[in-house]
Write an enzyme that holds these catalytic residues in place. Structure first.
Site, PDB file in Angstrom:
ATOM      1  N   ASP A 155      47.141  24.115  83.235  1.00  0.00           N
ATOM      2  CA  ASP A 155      46.029  24.420  82.326  1.00  0.00           C
ATOM      3  C   ASP A 155      46.650  24.887  81.016  1.00  0.00           C
ATOM      4  O   ASP A 155      46.579  26.058  80.651  1.00  0.00           O
ATOM      5  CB  ASP A 155      45.180  25.516  82.988  1.00  0.00           C
ATOM      6  N   ASP A 158      47.982  22.527  73.851  1.00  0.00           N
ATOM      7  CA  ASP A 158      48.382  21.184  73.433  1.00  0.00           C
ATOM      8  C   ASP A 158      49.908  21.001  73.526  1.00  0.00           C
ATOM      9  O   ASP A 158      50.639  21.984  73.634  1.00  0.00           O
ATOM     10  CB  ASP A 158      47.892  20.940  71.997  1.00  0.00           C
TER      11      ASP A 158
END
Lengths: 285, 285
Positions: A155, A158
């Site tokens: 999780d 970017d």
């Protein structure tokens, strides 16, 4: 007076949200952290100016990154979450009584502290007794683990800045080793639409394909991420995300969800032709 | 100098595109018409300031509004397109040799003229011999037709301004009458995400449910529309969009598409729970 948060989705596209006020602004050892309050999206978290989550639509991302793998693997006991300091993935995971252990590895303690204070909606279940938080670099953490986890959820932010290492071949290889023989890994994998994101997505996919025998990509509608068309990677040693998916078994759990359901599960793996073409193109490393 | 086109997706959310230059600006009897040139999206058309299509992503909308119904109905010969003056829906329809007649009813001749000149990518097939363009009010046009069309495509603007009548109960009832006994209708049905759009979507759905025995909603990822999560209505007298869908038959046609495929077809009808809940809520007329 009007206050607007603006994110550049590309050099030529911006997305802006009217803000009531800024609730928090800080700089950790790793990144700038901001929390804003808005009418349209409730509170939202940005890292280095990039949208991470809003109270209005975070359920889509967190349900899709958790329930898709949980509905495929028949017996998840130990889970590793890398990144995810906002607690949203953990909140969905703790709903499964079968899970015995959740290790959350978040490099930035300040993210967890800020989310606990300002985003109780996502950080609500970090104190579950099954959860252990490691404030460490996820890349280093997985190097030290072998044959431990049934599920790894990447999780991450970017693929630049603090999250960059979590898109490397070395990292995916170490995730493979940290998983049990039937283990699987999911990761957030950017958007296929804007070329700048699509290149990162292709590169990540290529590296995962090289590391796992089964590798598929699935999608969700996430309005506050660039293009609203977001992808996740599904990498697996044994279970196929569609043919090994047992919809009635998941339904007997009786979990109430706002986005995910067993039909969405199948539909999410049905990608548009242009996305399939991007995934089939080989991007040299 | 920088030139930016900005659309308000709600009072509190804007989406902006950097523009190289404005190619056209005019005002017809019905609306303001603009064409812009941009690096990210190529040329794009706005009506009254609202995004209608961009060269970069129009394929998604036009493929999904045409190929979904065409893959369900086994023998479409006569098609009515209401709105759609940009020609994108017609461009996809003329690819089917089985279609004998396409009536395009566009209220605004100036839209067609401007698209022919500036958007040859979409307006490319309006001169197909099977196509007849009627510059009329679609609402009035369907009143005069009975048992004629196998397929009606409602390719309208938003449910305010010139497109408003195309979201009324009277209009849907007249579409029902204009269809043959096995006919079906699809329409663009706004987004489920922002409450202001969701209310219009719910209202349209309710009216279609009241007018047709079979009524379903399907979705696509359209990055330049508000939230990127766009819905279409599928209304039918006889054929169910999923159970009467023959994927191998469509595949034998050999049509090359960039978004649509037979798995996307099924997946598009798998809606998130929150959207299903919105559709089940009854919105009084």
């Amino acid at each position: 007076m009007e206050l607007w948060f603006t994110e550049k989705h590309t050099e030529n596209v911006t997305f802006s949200i009217k803000v009531d006020r800024q609730l928090y602004c800080g700089r950790s050892d790793f990144q700038r952290i901001d929390i804003f309050e808005s009418k349209e999206f409730g509170r939202f978290l940005t890292l280095d100016g990039y949208m991470m989550l809003t109270e209005k639509d975070e359920f889509i991302y967190h349900e899709m990154i958790v329930h898709v793998p949980m509905a495929v693997h028949p017996a998840v006991k130990r889970v590793l979450v890398i990144g995810g300091g906002d607690g949203g993935a953990v909140r969905e995971l703790v709903r499964y009584p079968s899970i015995e252990q959740i290790d959350l590895v978040e490099i930035d303690r300040q993210v967890v502290d800020v989310c606990r204070k300002y985003l109780p909606q996502t950080a609500s279940r970090l104190d579950d007794p099954r959860v252990t938080i490691y404030y460490e670099d996820g890349l280093k953490f997985v190097r030290t683990r072998e044959n431990v986890y049934d599920l790894i959820i990447v999780d991450s932010t970017d693929p630049f800045g603090p999250g960059e290492g979590l898109f490397t071949k070395e990292f995916y290889g170490n995730c493979y080793k940290a998983l049990t023989a039937e283990g699987l890994m999911v990761n957030q994998q950017e958007s296929p639409f804007y070329p700048v994101d699509a290149i990162a997505m292709q590169r990540a996919h290529k590296r995962i394909v090289d590391s796992f025998p089964i590798s598929r990509v699935y999608q969700a509608h996430i309005p506050t991420y660039p293009s609203g068309h977001w992808l996740f990677g599904f990498a697996s040693k044994k279970y196929h995300p569609v043919t090994d998916f047992n919809d009635s078994k998941w339904e007997t759990l009786g979990l109430k969800t706002k986005y995910y359901n067993t039909k969405i599960h199948i539909g999410a793996f049905a990608l548009p032709n242009y996305v399939k073409n991007l995934l089939e193109e080989v991007e040299p490393d």
